[in-house]
Design a protein around this motif. Structure first.
Motif, mmCIF file in Angstrom:
data_model
loop_
_atom_site.group_PDB
_atom_site.id
_atom_site.type_symbol
_atom_site.label_atom_id
_atom_site.label_comp_id
_atom_site.label_asym_id
_atom_site.label_seq_id
_atom_site.Cartn_x
_atom_site.Cartn_y
_atom_site.Cartn_z
ATOM 1 N N HIS A 279 13.644 3.783 19.968
ATOM 2 C CA HIS A 279 13.750 3.647 21.236
ATOM 3 C C HIS A 279 12.623 4.633 22.228
ATOM 4 C CE1 HIS A 279 18.314 2.199 21.487
ATOM 5 N NE2 HIS A 279 17.334 1.451 20.809
ATOM 6 N N TYR B 2 23.951 -12.407 17.065
ATOM 7 C CA TYR B 2 24.370 -10.812 16.641
ATOM 8 C C TYR B 2 25.717 -10.450 16.782
ATOM 9 C CZ TYR B 2 23.575 -5.910 17.358
ATOM 10 O OH TYR B 2 23.773 -4.281 17.030
ATOM 11 N N ARG C 232 13.446 -5.207 15.779
ATOM 12 C CA ARG C 232 14.621 -5.670 16.287
ATOM 13 C C ARG C 232 15.576 -5.733 15.135
ATOM 14 N NH1 ARG C 232 13.392 -10.278 18.155
ATOM 15 N NH2 ARG C 232 14.381 -11.722 16.571
ATOM 16 N N ALA D 92 23.697 -1.087 22.089
ATOM 17 C CA ALA D 92 22.846 -0.397 21.463
ATOM 18 C C ALA D 92 22.924 1.321 21.677
ATOM 19 C CB ALA D 92 21.212 -0.686 21.797
ATOM 20 N N GLN E 215 16.835 -4.283 27.286
ATOM 21 C CA GLN E 215 16.105 -5.342 27.118
ATOM 22 C C GLN E 215 16.932 -6.546 27.811
ATOM 23 O OE1 GLN E 215 17.124 -3.462 24.552
ATOM 24 N NE2 GLN E 215 15.454 -3.037 23.120
ATOM 25 N N LYS F 70 7.692 -6.005 17.357
ATOM 26 C CA LYS F 70 8.935 -5.969 18.022
ATOM 27 C C LYS F 70 9.894 -6.835 17.134
ATOM 28 C CE LYS F 70 7.105 -5.516 22.759
ATOM 29 N NZ LYS F 70 7.277 -6.085 23.899
ATOM 30 N N THR F 71 9.608 -8.065 16.493
ATOM 31 C CA THR F 71 10.694 -8.861 15.826
ATOM 32 C C THR F 71 11.303 -8.101 14.797
ATOM 33 O OG1 THR F 71 9.435 -10.866 16.520
ATOM 34 C CG2 THR F 71 11.157 -11.025 14.746
ATOM 35 N N LYS G 126 9.040 3.107 22.064
ATOM 36 C CA LYS G 126 9.119 1.777 22.599
ATOM 37 C C LYS G 126 8.842 1.889 24.255
ATOM 38 C CE LYS G 126 12.627 -0.282 20.765
ATOM 39 N NZ LYS G 126 13.793 -1.381 20.397
ATOM 40 N N ASP H 161 17.052 -2.271 14.612
ATOM 41 C CA ASP H 161 17.910 -1.845 15.695
ATOM 42 C C ASP H 161 19.238 -2.342 15.196
ATOM 43 O OD1 ASP H 161 15.943 -0.516 16.944
ATOM 44 O OD2 ASP H 161 15.789 -1.747 18.665
ATOM 45 N N GLN H 162 19.176 -3.553 15.409
ATOM 46 C CA GLN H 162 20.576 -4.341 14.824
ATOM 47 C C GLN H 162 21.237 -3.979 13.673
ATOM 48 O OE1 GLN H 162 19.707 -8.458 15.507
ATOM 49 N NE2 GLN H 162 19.315 -8.472 17.742
#
Length: 340
Positions: free
Chosen positions: A50, A11, A199, A276, A114, A195-196, A53, A202-203
């Protein structure tokens, strides 16, 4: 036990590649306006997720640890900003006035979620308390960061309306966050199961914001305006800030009588800053031409805190394992101890 990593993760490499891409192929003109609109939607989606979660249990859990949570919040929103202001003369000489404002913005950001929880788990710390502290830091950061940014930047002659900033944060970040949390009852299980995939959402949102911000900064002459040696000075300034923060949080947690498990939470949740949350908040608070300068210190600080805290997490874990090995084994009822 995880192996400490001294090389950037994928990342961080993607972030660096995004900055390089924006430096050579910045988005401009009408395309830049389209990217701004897409970025606003991506940031709203990011905070919606966010909110989805964040479990209700993590919000109300850990009330009995109020001293620990207050200590973490004080470190995040009081200690680190004060360190940034106190070290202003040194940092300004190291990085110049523009990047120093980016360091001040870094100082008022909330903690990570996280990575703080993951590192606390590796270090055998109080994971439920870490969940509560990190979540509380991010929630309160939505309000506190624009207020503190307005205060610290005004001390250096930068006009930043706190009320206007709070309004922008409420509309663009808080409302999606609350909507996501309300929708959790319907989409919470799906979010937890994917979740994967999320992610990457998010990124990807962060990378889009970074590309848009640095593109505008490059068009405005970012690299020509930075003083020579500024990046080396920025690494040193970040290292000083991070080392002092970890040292003070460790010392203060012991002075407050926290257990080893709670000390881990204090060190990891109280010393780290969220990339983030920081990048989207910068996009909302600042003009596009300066966002790149404002988030550059945060991007470097992000990788430095992960590397140093990974080393500390392994050290804490080794100490916990050694303490368990030295502890006497309790004799079960009816069992005759050896040698008796």
């Amino acid at each position: 036990m995880i192996r400490p990593r001294f090389l950037p993760d994928n990342y961080v490499l993607a972030l660096a590649g995004t900055v390089v891409l924006a430096s050579f192929l910045p988005v401009q003109g009408m395309l830049a306006e389209a990217f701004d609109s897409i970025t606003a939607v991506a940031v709203g989606l990011l905070f919606f997720l966010h909110g989805a979660k964040l479990s209700r249990e993590s919000i109300v859990a850990g009330i009995t640890h109020w001293r620990l949570h207050l200590a973490v919040l004080a470190s995040t929103f009081l200690l680190i900003p004060l360190l940034g202001l106190a070290l202003g003369p040194l940092f300004t000489r190291l990085v110049g006035p523009d990047l120093y404002l980016g360091i001040l913005f870094l100082c008022v950001l909330p903690s990570t979620v996280q990575s703080s929880i993951a590192l606390t788990s590796v270090a055998r710390g109080n994971v439920p308390a870490a969940v509560c502290s990190a979540s509380a830091s991010n929630f309160f950061g939505i309000f506190l960061t624009p207020v503190l940014a307005g205060l610290v930047l005004s001390l250096h002659g930068e006009s930043q309306s706190s009320l206007d900033s709070i309004f922008k944060i409420v509309v663009q970040l808080l409302l999606p966050f609350v909507a996501g949390h309300v929708a959790r009852r319907w989409i919470g299980a799906w979010v937890a199961h994917n979740k994967t995939m999320l992610r990457f959402v998010d990124q990807g949102s962060i990378l889009l914001v970074v590309y848009t911000a640095f593109s505008e900064a490059v068009v405005q002459g970012l690299w020509q305006q930075l003083p020579s040696g500024a990046l080396a000075g920025l690494l040193l300034a970040n290292a000083i800030l991070l080392t002092l923060t970890i040292g003070i949080t460790t010392w203060s947690s012991r002075r407050l009588g926290f257990s080893r498990e709670d000390e881990v939470v204090m060190v990891f949740c109280g010393s780290k800053k969220s990339l983030a949350s920081g990048v989207p908040i910068a996009k909302v608070l600042f003009a596009g031409s300066v966002v790149g300068v404002m988030v550059l210190p945060l991007m470097l600080f992000h990788q430095m805190q992960l590397m140093l805290c990974a080393v500390l997490a392994n050290r804490y874990a080794r100490r916990a394992a050694a303490a368990e090995a030295e502890a006497p084994v309790p004799v079960q009822p009816g069992h005759v101890a050896p040698g008796k």
